[in-house]
Each structure stands twice: as C-alpha cells, then as structure tokens.
Design an enzyme around this catalytic site. Structure first.
Site, PDB file in Angstrom:
ATOM      1  N   THR A 436       0.816  -1.243  -0.018  1.00 23.14           N
ATOM      2  CA  THR A 436      -0.061   0.011   0.047  1.00 23.14           C
ATOM      3  C   THR A 436       0.913   1.259  -0.134  1.00 23.14           C
ATOM      4  OG1 THR A 436      -1.849  -1.071   1.264  1.00 23.14           O
ATOM      5  CG2 THR A 436      -1.626   1.278   1.325  1.00 23.14           C
ATOM      6  N   THR A 437       0.438   2.378  -1.058  1.00 25.80           N
ATOM      7  CA  THR A 437       1.038   3.455  -0.587  1.00 25.80           C
ATOM      8  C   THR A 437       0.066   4.755  -0.155  1.00 25.80           C
ATOM      9  OG1 THR A 437       2.760   4.991  -1.622  1.00 25.80           O
ATOM     10  CG2 THR A 437       0.533   4.290  -3.116  1.00 25.80           C
ATOM     11  N   SER A 454      -3.376   1.073  -3.445  1.00 24.69           N
ATOM     12  CA  SER A 454      -2.727  -0.440  -2.991  1.00 24.69           C
ATOM     13  C   SER A 454      -3.174  -1.137  -4.208  1.00 24.69           C
ATOM     14  CB  SER A 454      -2.965  -0.855  -1.816  1.00 24.69           C
ATOM     15  OG  SER A 454      -2.464  -1.993  -1.417  1.00 24.69           O
ATOM     16  N   ARG A 601       4.238   2.713   7.007  1.00 22.66           N
ATOM     17  CA  ARG A 601       5.041   3.649   6.446  1.00 22.66           C
ATOM     18  C   ARG A 601       3.879   4.922   6.564  1.00 22.66           C
ATOM     19  NH1 ARG A 601       6.598   2.362   0.780  1.00 22.66           N
ATOM     20  NH2 ARG A 601       4.612   1.020   0.927  1.00 22.66           N
TER      21      ARG A 601
END
Length: 631
Positions: A436-437, A454, A601
C-alpha cells in the site's frame, strides 16, 4: 537503509573481525582488522582506487545483518525528540508527502502551477504507479478523504473494485488452498478501482486539465529514474515470489518483461524505465477513464485473462463506479478522528481509540509496557470484531453504530487487565438488528487530501496484461469462504479492504491528514500516531519516527496472518522500544516476535493557524524512500 542501522556499520564490523581472527590474531580474508579497511565483496578483487567512487567495495549490501544494531540509535538532535530523524517541513501555500521524492516533487509542481490538492494528489499517485510499483498502480484500488473548504467538512470516496461476475463461489472453493483464496494469480484479481477514483475526484475538485496530471508520470516512465533502496529491495522480493514453483501465477513472462527487462530485477541506483506504462498513461490522458473501463485497454485486459484462463471481462470493468460516502467518525480527547466507511477496516481505528480513551495513556508513560499493553489489547478486541463483521455493506448489514459506540467501547475496555493478557478473546455479540502507498497533499485554499492506493500484497497478483505496464491487485484473497460470514465470496462483490486514509479535525477545522501503510498494520499504526500526537504531545515528525509495535494474530483471521500463530498472536517491537519495556511485556506473557520491518510507512500534513495565517507542517517516513515538502 535506516539511518540508525547505517550508523552501526563500523562498530558492528569490529566484533566480527575479532571473532574471525581467532587465537592467531590474524584476520581472515574478507574481514577487516580493527581500524583497517572495509571488507571486499567476493569477486571484486583485493584492491580499489580510492579516487573512484564506483571502485569502492559495497559496505551496505542488501540484507546485511551486520548493520542491524538495536543499541545504536539516531544521532543527537539539538531540539525536538531525540529519536526524530528530521524536522517537519513548513509552508503557507501548500504541502505534499509521498513515498518517493519525485512523486512529492510532481505534487508540489502541480500546486505551484495553480492546481488543487486533488490535482496534485492524482499527479502524485500516477507517478507512484511507476516509481513505487511495489505498493501502487493502475491495477489496484484507491480511497480518499478530503477536507472540502467550501463545505467545511470531510468527504470521502471509495474506489474499490468488485470480483469478476463470471467467477462463481463453487469454482473458488474448488480451487481454494486451505479453504482460502490463493494469494496470487487470476482468482485473487478484482476490478481495479484506482483510475475511476482519480477521474471522480478530478470531476469534482480538479482545476488543471486531466492530461496535465499525467505528464510527470509519463516523463518518469519514458526517461527512466534511479531505483531507491527500499523499493528496489521489494521489487526483487516480489519477482522472486512470482517465479517460485507453485506460486499459482498463471504466467510470469509479462511481469519479467515489465519489471526485469534486462533479465535481472533492478537494484538500488539502477535507472529503470517502463515504456509500456507510459503508453498506457498517454492513452488515459487523451481519452479519459473510459479508455480503461470501456475501450481499448478494457479489450486488452479481457483478451489477456481469457488467454491465461482468468475471469476478468470488459463487462466487469464497464460496470465499475466509485462511491462518494460520508466517513465514519469518533471523538478522542476532544479531537474528531475519521475512518473510511464502505468495505474497509477504517472502523477498527475508531474502535481502538474508543477503547483507549477510557485509559490514561499519558499517565502510563511514553513507550511504557503499560501503554503498549493496553494499546495491543485494544487492537486484539477491535480486530475480533473486524474479522467477524466487516464486509461490503451492499451485501451485508454491518452494525456500525453499535461497533463505534462509546458504550460498547467501555464494555470492551473492562475486559482489559493491567497485568496480564486477556485470553481467550472473542468478538462482541451484536444486537439482533443489526509491500500500500499513502500520500497527502494540501493547497493554498485549505483543501487537504488524505489518499491511499494499493495492489494489496506488494506488487499484487503477479499478472501484467500484454503491453500495459502495470500489475493487477490480488485483493480478492481477503474474501472469506465460510458460509454465513458477511465477507463470504460472491461474484460482483467488493472484498474486505485493508487500505484506509486517516483524517482528524479539531474545533470544526481541519487538523491532520495522515495515514500509515501496510495491511493490518494500518489501524494499529494510525492509533499510535494519534496517541503519540495527542497523549504524548509529539510533533508530527516525531510521532511517526517513534518506535512502533505491531500485533499479528486473531481467533478469526482475515487471511493476512502468517500460519502457526498461537492464541495470543505475536507482538513485534521495533528496536527502539526500551529494553525494560520489552522485558516487562514478555513477563506479562506477550509472545515477542523478532522485528521484521512490518511497521507501516507514514505521511502526514498538519494544518495550523499562526497569527491568522494558515501554516502547513509536513512529515514523512524514515522507514521508506519518501519525502515531505511544503512551500
């Protein structure tokens, strides 16, 4: 490489050298003597020209454990938290934080050109589809929460695709592995929702032309960019997993062509290109979303899945639409915290906060055993409900109001004991009626976008359609195959989703646009950010840099937990957690697992007012390759 790991390099080498020397006192080949040169890699030769950078021996090879020193921490800062890696970035006109510096720069360029925060977020996401294929891309889904300065409220968009209508439950069960949908291959693929989400956001909030938003991504993909350390690491791991015998991926030639065009996956510093994705982006920039969902790209996708024995069709793509929703919300010590609705785990963040609000975390102490114990127990309780009730609300009735109520949270909080672990742990009984971002952008008009996208597990299913340059997500793995479960697989149904953007307001004004990436870590990470900011008063950069915990395991898994976990699951702690805290948690009975890097993150933008003027603070994640900027 983490900064604290890098600092450990030379001290870590010395004990190894001394041990290798043995009684003779002479170092063995390939190890440094105290104060001597760094080791030479095999095949590199025993000498190098110190005037040439490219002739220096590699001193931080991928996966080298000699750099993992839990007793070495970041250098001393003259102000702020001692463990913070940097200061937040400040600006008055706009801000952006993403998992790749070039995506952040793309967003900032769009903002400075007069684009809205939504324009900048789309440009960043399109760029990340090339720059960070290990977490995002056209083949995945997308969710967003937006502070709308005209409406003065948070709105949200769910861009989640459904399972193929031609794939029956009977077929899924026949091909299941251990009563679960395989994690890779065509059966795990659901309709990609990201592009339609971008289109829907742009139609409502865009200022610049649609085609302009794809220019940075097209330029990066055509010209090529150097691969960062962490992204390169995960590209190699993903490609190796796809090629493994028995992986379940129907074909891997297209993935190798796209991500390892020279026969080898790129390593840190290699210039990587993706001309196929550039061509796909050009078609989308010129023809809009219909080129993808009801045009030539849809035809290519259908032909590809027919060729490999999959189920996705042009009709599946044509039916897809994103969904505007009112987000879920709860209060936490006077701050309104929002969670994504629909088929996501956004409610889990709110449930955990509701439980923790009944305890004095600040009084327990920052990074104390008591604080982590109560947070992890709140996670276990909330995740039992997550596994039992969360699903696509179009197919199942979910008791959201009850799950998100303060009264229910008080009942669950009473189960937590300060000195021991709750066992067994079960979901609540609902009333009968019912790699995932993440990235965030803010603009000069006060609009703030919290957006997450993602392909689910790493790069996704392993499948890349002929000539398109992107991989399809494997989100379908998260369907349940248990009769009567609200998340039971069904054709045309959206699977349970892990990706959730975060948002918080204070006194009716926007405050924090934030998110923590990484599967089941996301609610856990969001709660730790909120607690660090509200309970412990850390600034947004230190709140993200603070050591994290991650609990794995549930009596009712959603398909994410590794096999072999006991009834208490596994509590993983980052190296920065104090040794006394670690020992106290183990004494309580927590099974402590090794640190595996799975702590998520983070990116965040905080909205402030200073002497009547808007100020943005932007923070990024030290655990990734990203960057936050403000201007």
């Amino acid at each position: 490489m983490r900064r604290r790991s890098f600092l450990a390099t030379l001290p870590a080498l010395l004990p190894a050298a001394a041990q290798a020397a043995g009684s003779s006192g002479a170092p063995t080949p390939g190890t440094p003597s105290p104060g001597g040169p760094l080791p030479v890699s095999p095949g590199q030769g025993g000498a190098h020209d110190p005037s040439r950078v490219d002739s220096l021996p590699p001193f931080q090879p991928d996966g080298a454990t000699i750099f993992d020193r839990p007793d070495v921490h970041a250098g001393d800062r003259p102000a702020g938290a001692s463990f913070a890696t940097r200061s937040a970035a400040y600006g008055c006109s706009g801000a952006a934080g993403t998992a790749h510096p070039l995506a952040t720069l793309a967003a900032i360029d769009v903002l400075r050109e007069g684009g809205s925060a939504v324009d900048a977020a789309i440009a960043a996401n399109a760029s990340l589809g090339f720059l960070e294929p290990t977490s995002s891309g056209l083949g995945g889904d997308c969710y967003a929460m937006i502070w709308d300065p005209k409406l003065r409220k948070v709105v949200s968009l769910a861009g989640s695709g459904a399972s193929p209508r031609g794939l029956s439950l009977q077929t899924v069960r026949q091909r299941a592995r251990n009563n679960a949908i395989p994690p890779l291959g065509a059966m795990s693929v659901s309709v990609p929702g990201a592009l339609d989400a971008w289109w829907s956001l742009h139609k409502r909030y865009g200022r610049l032309p649609w085609a302009r938003l794809f220019e940075p991504a097209i330029g990066y993909a055509e010209g090529g960019v150097p691969v960062p350390q962490i992204i390169g690491h995960y590209i190699r791991r993903n490609l190796a997993a796809f090629a493994r015998p028995g992986s379940g991926v129907e074909e891997t030639a297209n993935a190798r062509h796209t991500y390892a065009p020279d026969g080898e996956a790129p390593i840190e510093g290699d210039v990587f290109r993706n001309p196929d994705l550039a061509r796909t982006y050009r078609a989308i920039a010129q023809g809009g979303r219909d080129v993808f969902y009801d045009g030539p790209i849809a035809d290519t996708i259908e032909r590809y899945f027919r060729r490999i024995g999959g189920w996705m069709t042009r009709d599946d793509l044509r039916r897809h639409r994103s969904e505007w929703l009112d987000p879920l919300v709860t209060s936490y010590r006077g701050v309104e915290v929002y969670g994504m609705a629909a088929n996501t785990q956004g409610l889990a963040t709110l449930q955990m906060l509701n439980i923790l609000e009944t305890f004095d975390l600040r009084g327990m102490g920052f990074q104390s055993a008591a604080s982590i114990h109560h947070q992890a127990e709140a996670k276990r309780l909330a995740y039992e409900d997550r596994a039992r009730y969360y699903a696509d609300p179009h197919f199942a009735k979910i008791p959201i109001e009850w799950l998100n109520s303060k009264e229910y949270a008080r009942q669950r909080a009473m189960l937590i004991r300060p000195d021991r672990i709750l066992t067994p742990v079960y979901p609540g009984q609902a009333p009968s009626h019912g790699d995932t971002t993440y990235f965030t952008v803010a603009d000069a008009d006060g609009m703030m976008v919290s957006m997450i996208q993602s392909n689910f597990r790493g790069m996704g299913s392993g499948l890349v359609a002929d000539g398109l340059g992107f991989m399809f997500q494997d989100r379908g793995q998260l369907f349940s195959l248990r009769d009567g479960h609200p998340n039971l697989y069904q054709p045309g149904k959206r699977p349970f989703q892990t990706i959730i953007p975060g948002f918080a307001t204070r006194d009716g004004a926007p405050w924090m646009s934030f998110g923590v990436m990484g599967g089941d870590m996301q609610p856990q990470g969001q709660v730790q950010i909120v607690a660090n900011r509200i309970d412990y008063g850390l600034d947004i950069q230190a709140a993200g840099d603070s050591p994290r915990w991650h609990h794995e395991g549930s009596s009712q898994s959603m398909g994410e937990d590794p096999p072999g976990l006991g009834p208490l699951g596994l509590l993983r702690l980052e190296s920065g957690v104090p040794a006394a805290t670690r020992q106290a948690l183990a004494a309580m009975g927590w099974p402590i697992g090794p640190s595996d890097g799975g702590y998520g993150r983070y990116e965040c933008i905080e909205h402030r007012t200073n002497k009547g003027r808007r100020v943005y603070a932007a923070a990024s994640e030290m655990r990734a390759d990203g960057m936050a900027l403000a201007y």
